[in-house]
Design an enzyme around this catalytic site. Structure first.
Site, short mmCIF file in Angstrom:
data_model
loop_
_atom_site.label_atom_id
_atom_site.label_comp_id
_atom_site.label_asym_id
_atom_site.label_seq_id
_atom_site.Cartn_x
_atom_site.Cartn_y
_atom_site.Cartn_z
N ASP A 80 9.42 2.94 -0.82
CA ASP A 80 8.39 3.61 -0.02
C ASP A 80 8.67 3.30 1.45
OD1 ASP A 80 4.72 3.59 0.11
OD2 ASP A 80 6.26 4.54 1.34
N TYR A 114 0.86 -1.19 0.00
CA TYR A 114 0.00 0.00 0.00
C TYR A 114 0.89 1.23 0.00
CZ TYR A 114 -3.50 3.45 1.57
OH TYR A 114 -4.32 4.55 1.67
N LYS A 120 4.83 9.84 8.30
CA LYS A 120 4.66 9.34 9.67
C LYS A 120 5.71 9.88 10.66
CE LYS A 120 2.30 5.30 7.77
NZ LYS A 120 0.93 5.21 8.27
#
Ligand code: KE4
Length: 428
Positions: free
Chosen positions: A239, A144, A267
């Site tokens: 990623d 994802y 994050k």
């Protein structure tokens, strides 16, 4: 466990927010029941609207590696907010945070801040297409990368949790440019390159997959992607929105010694405020406007409060021994839970890298999307609720990761292992 207030808040929320949430995975759809509305967090604990307290292993899905309301972050934000919240103009703070990231991840020669991981990956893909003049990208089943159209193809996290790895609304023409291969399967990637000569702009990969549960790269997988992309003039995008500053200060690229062309972050670098970033080779980043023709912009990109929280977080993470301590505690937790599952005769496969882990209710190794799907999601749901009743807040989906913070004390781990012992008794 009283949850009347959460339930009332949920009913109100559902009248105005689709599903009562601002992000699908928060809705507890995969585990059943109504989501808990959280009132506050402190250290490794969160408290819900009914006053129930939990040891938190979601940590806001990764950003809170220092735990909730870390004193250093709170103090820095209090001081910063007195100077305003946003200027829409450059500040020194952006250069300061960028400097810390570049120092930790040498493959990132230049970077730009955005406001989410989605913006980071969406732009990294656009940049790779602009740099190579090619349209196709390769991703991996169950990975994802946020909700940009071209990346919602066989995606993980919330879409996998909802059992809809492809989303309506993504034009077929867009999806056709996103080719997906099984994780840990370099041979399939090789075949994709052979079948699409000179057409692949980039391969984007979670160097440690964490959106179908945590799945580690098998030896040769990441090296294989590095060689393949180099051989075909494509870019390799790591990623590291989850793994960056999580699995090591330099992320997965430090652990595995791979130098990607571009890296996306999010994050942790925002310390709990909205931040994403993309960066990498200076010659590639030079294409970004206003230097070059590839466009990306953002009203709140590099927001001073988000930069402040990020700087405080990364500076705290720079303390000697922080990652060793996270490793010790996470190993203690993982072995404790695995031990209780074994004692209860419950098949479990635990995957972990540092403070990032998943306990799969599976009876075989989990190495890709297909094997992750063999996990017993009903049993996970029962485990989730049994742990909630015992004051432990896990990710509300088998296909997410549990994460620890520096605030998780041995007493929290002991409480969690004891809760697991009780929960496993209920599962029989
Ligand atoms: P955001 O747009 O949610 O900030 O980041 C997207 C993203 C990009 N790359 C990776 C590897 C990610 O894991 C994410 C987002 N992670 C999910 C949790 N697995 C966010 C939680 C949510 O969707 O609410």
């Amino acid at each position: 466990m009283l949850t009347d207030r959460s339930r009332a808040l949920y009913e109100q929320a559902r009248k105005v927010l689709p599903g009562g949430v601002d992000s699908p995975v928060r809705a507890f759809r995969a585990v059943g029941g109504a989501p808990l509305f959280i009132q506050r967090g402190a250290g490794s604990h969160i408290v819900d609207a009914d006053g129930n307290e939990y040891v938190d292993y979601v940590c806001s899905w990764g950003p809170l590696i220092l735990g909730h309301a870390h004193p250093r972050v709170v103090a820095a934000l209090k001081e910063a907010v007195e100077r305003g919240t946003s200027y829409g103009a450059p500040t020194e703070l952006e250069t300061m945070l960028a400097g810390r990231i570049v120092e930790a991840m040498p493959s990132i020669e230049m970077l730009r801040f955005v406001s989410s991981g989605t913006e980071a990956t969406m732009t990294a893909v656009r940049l790779a297409r602009g740099f190579t003049g090619r349209d196709k990208i390769v991703k991996f089943d169950g990975c994802y990368h946020g909700h940009a159209d071209g990346l919602l193809v066989k995606a993980g996290s919330g879409v996998l949790t909802l059992g809809a790895p492809d989303s309506p609304g993504v034009p077929a023409a867009t999806a056709a440019n996103s080719l997906s291969a099984p994780y840990n399967d370099p041979a399939t990637v090789e075949r994709i390159f052979a079948a699409n000569p000179g057409q692949i702009a980039a391969v984007i990969v979670e160097p440690i997959a964490a959106n179908m549960g945590v799945i580690l790269p098998e030896p040769g997988f990441l090296d294989g992607l590095r060689s393949l992309t180099q051989a075909h003039g494509s870019l390799l995008i790591f990623d590291e929105v989850i793994t960056g500053f999580r699995v090591a200060r330099g992320g997965a690229q430090e652990l595995y010694g791979i130098r990607p062309d571009l890296t996306t972050l999010g994050k942790i670098i925002g310390g709990g405020l909205p931040v994403g970033a993309y960066g990498g080779r200076a010659d590639v980043m030079a294409l970004m406007a206003p230097l070059g023709p590839v466009y990306q912009a953002g009203t709140l990109s590099g927001n001073p409060l988000a930069m402040t929280a990020g700087i405080a977080t990364l500076d705290e993470l720079a303390r000697p021994g922080v990652y060793d301590e996270l490793e010790r505690r996470a190993a203690y937790l993982a072995s404790g839970i695995a031990g209780e599952a074994c004692a209860a005769g419950i098949p479990m496969v635990t995957t972990r890298q540092g403070s990032l882990l998943t306990a799969f209710f599976a009876d075989r190794p989990v190495v890709d999307y297909a094997s992750a799907r063999t996990a017993d999601t009903l049993r996970y749901a029962a485990f989730f609720h049994a742990m909630l009743e015992r004051g432990v807040y896990l990710a509300p989906s088998q296909f997410e990761a549990a994460m620890l913070s520096t605030a998780h004390a041995d007493t929290d781990i002991e409480r969690t292992i004891a809760a697991a012992r009780g929960a496993f008794q209920k599962l029989h």
